[in-house]
Each structure stands twice: as C-alpha cells, then as structure tokens.
Design an enzyme around this catalytic site. Structure first.
Site, short mmCIF file in Angstrom:
data_model
loop_
_atom_site.label_atom_id
_atom_site.label_comp_id
_atom_site.label_asym_id
_atom_site.label_seq_id
_atom_site.Cartn_x
_atom_site.Cartn_y
_atom_site.Cartn_z
NE ARG A 12 3.20 -4.51 -5.96
CZ ARG A 12 3.27 -5.82 -6.21
NH1 ARG A 12 2.34 -6.63 -5.74
NH2 ARG A 12 4.26 -6.32 -6.91
CB SER A 42 7.09 0.86 -7.49
OG SER A 42 8.08 -0.06 -7.90
CD GLU A 53 3.33 0.03 -5.62
OE1 GLU A 53 3.90 -0.64 -4.76
OE2 GLU A 53 3.54 -0.08 -6.84
#
Length: 331
Positions: free
Chosen positions: A159, A233, A327
C-alpha cells in the site's frame, strides 16, 4: 484554463469534508502543465494533483493549488497498454476484460483513477497493481521535465510507493504489461470461499467470472462511497516480521497470513473485536458492513475524522500492542 479560488473539498474527495483549497484548476491536456506550473510558482503555491479523491483525507485548509486530473486515453504500443492517469480505474479493468487482456480482474470495483492506483499500490483479493505495471510516465514539477520510471524505480511496497512521498512527481500515464492468456488467481481466502459457496468448478472459471464475483463481493461487504462517504479501507492490515509476531501473545482467533518472512494480521478483525464496528461518534463512524471502512454521515472537518481514527488506534494498541496505520493520504 480557468482557475477557481476557495474550492470546497466536498466536491473533490469522497469523504465530503468541510476543508477548502485556495485554488483549483482542471488538467485535461499535458500542454496545460507549463501554465499550471507557472501559476503555482509565481504565487509560491504548493501543487497537488487529484484524481477522484477516493483515497485522501483533507485535514486543514489547503494553501495551494489543487489540480483535478482529467487526462484521458488508452493506446496500445507493441504488447503494452499506455493508460492516461485520469481514466477511471474500474472502467479500465472492465475494458481489459472486454479486450481479452487479463490480470486486473481481482482489482475490480476499486474506486479512483488509474493514476491514483500506483500511488497506494492498490491491491485486493491476492493481486496488486504493481504486478502488472511496466513503467510510469511522470512530470517532475521540480525539474520541469517528463520522466519515465520503470517498475523497480517506483519502489512499490504494501500500500505504498515512491509517489506517496514524492509530491513533485505527477503521474501522467501508466504502462501496463497484461497477461495475454487467462491465469485465474483465487489464492485469497474470501474469494476462494465465495467460489466454493457458489459450487463453481475451479477449472471452468474465466477472468470474466472472477471480475463479476469480485464485484459482487465488494458490493455486498463494502458501502458505496457515493451513498456513504468513505475512502474504502481506512486502516492498513498490519505487516510484521515473524520474529516480532512470535513475541506477541495474540489469541488464536485472530486471522493471520504468513508469507515468507512476514506475517499479515487482519486489522478488520482487530477493530471489530475491539467493538468499533458500527460505532458512530457525531458525524463519523465505522461502517456496520465492514470494520475497515470509516464513514462520514454529515459534513465534518478532517480533524474530527482523525480524532475518531486515533481513538480506535489507541484502543486496539492497548488491547494487543499492535498499532494500526491509516491507509489514505492525509493532506
């Protein structure tokens, strides 16, 4: 080229926050870059390029120039496909299936633009966008030049990528090296279980089937960011090495995924176990569909979102010593 002052982030990001940007402009042709750069330099303004704003959290007034990426186009060069960064990601994934190009089907229905994908190295159901990227064309606002970075230069990780900490690099296009033959990936547990539940013969699965099943799962378990403002997310899954994992005293019910020397721990499970799923405080809350998804129920400031997220991080940490990471990109 039209530049607008005091532009609301509510029109630019999926969380619909109350913050504003000092200036706003739309980029639809690379020929406009020089003029945009000149405007920002004359006024000593930081520059930020946004796609669909589905992975950002504005935390204060942005004293700079927001550039809305509207660069469009897909072209084939030899066996590769060069995709302009403003293209919608899910539409491009659909395009690949329709044109017998494979590999991206597990990444269906992820909101955002093609250019935003490499920044976060988006991934889902056992696949990551970086697995299929050959190179990326960028405009370096520091040097005023166009550069081409190959896959290794992009420093992809879980990520993350080089672009996350290099705001001077504006992604113009992404060159994909896709599969010419179908190679079905059902390694991810929830995808595999869904196929078993539907009693589908694995040998009969096509990439189109995977695309549809992934879309069905995401629609069922994740709230629509248009109806319930969110960035997907909000927290990363936790990645630690085996040595650190062995020192933990986690209960046996916590889902872990061991890969080489690293262990991935389900943040969704930890958040739900701590009792946060479906909890709302003021205009912010955690979805009752998925515990990784933070939702805004009304217009809020980014500080309220961060305060709520930090409370969850502290609570999970106090329970098991594992620290969640946010995130989306904070701006």
């Amino acid at each position: 080229m039209k530049i607008i002052q005091d532009y609301p982030f509510a029109k630019l990001c999926s969380l619909k926050t109350k913050e504003k940007a000092s200036f706003y402009v739309e980029l639809s042709d690379t020929d406009q870059i020089e003029e945009i750069l000149s405007f920002s330099k004359q006024r000593n303004l930081p520059l930020m390029v946004l796609g669909e704003g589905t992975n950002i959290v504005p935390t204060k007034h942005f004293e700079g120039l927001i550039v809305k990426n509207k660069l469009l186009g897909i072209k084939q060069i030899d066996d590769n496909f060069v995709v302009s960064s403003g293209e919608n990601w899910h539409d491009f994934v659909k395009w690949t299936i329709a044109n017998n190009q494979y590999g991206l089907e597990n990444l269906a229905l992820i909101p955002g633009s093609v250019g935003a994908g490499p920044l976060q190295n988006i991934g889902a159901y056992g696949s990551e966008i970086s697995d299929f990227i050959k190179e990326i064309s960028v405009f370096n606002t520091s040097t005023g030049s166009i550069e081409v970075l190959d896959n290794k230069d992009c420093e992809f990780g879980y990520r993350t990528s080089k672009f996350k900490n290099s705001p001077e690099l504006v992604i113009l296009s992404v060159t994909f090296n896709l599969l010419k033959e179908q190679k079905i990936n059902i390694s991810y547990d929830s995808l595999y279980e869904e196929i078993k539940k539907r009693k589908i013969d694995e040998d009969e699965l096509s990439s189109k089937d995977i695309f549809k099943i992934v879309c069905d799962i995401r629609t069922r378990v994740l709230p629509d960011h248009v109806e319930y403002p969110n960035v997907g997310s909000f927290f990363k899954n936790i990645i630690i090495d085996k040595e650190e994992f062995n020192k933990l005293n986690l209960s046996s019910d916590v889902p872990v995924f061991i890969n080489d020397n690293h262990v991935k721990i389900s943040s969704a499970f930890l958040i739900e176990k701590a009792g946060w799923k479906g909890v709302r405080q003021g205009g912010v809350g955690i979805s009752n569909q998925h515990s990784l998804v933070l939702i805004t129920y009304e217009d809020v400031f980014g500080a309220e979102i961060l305060s709520f997220a930090q409370e969850i991080i502290r609570d999970v940490f106090s329970s098991n010593g594992l620290k969640l990471e946010i995130e989306p990109t904070l701006i």
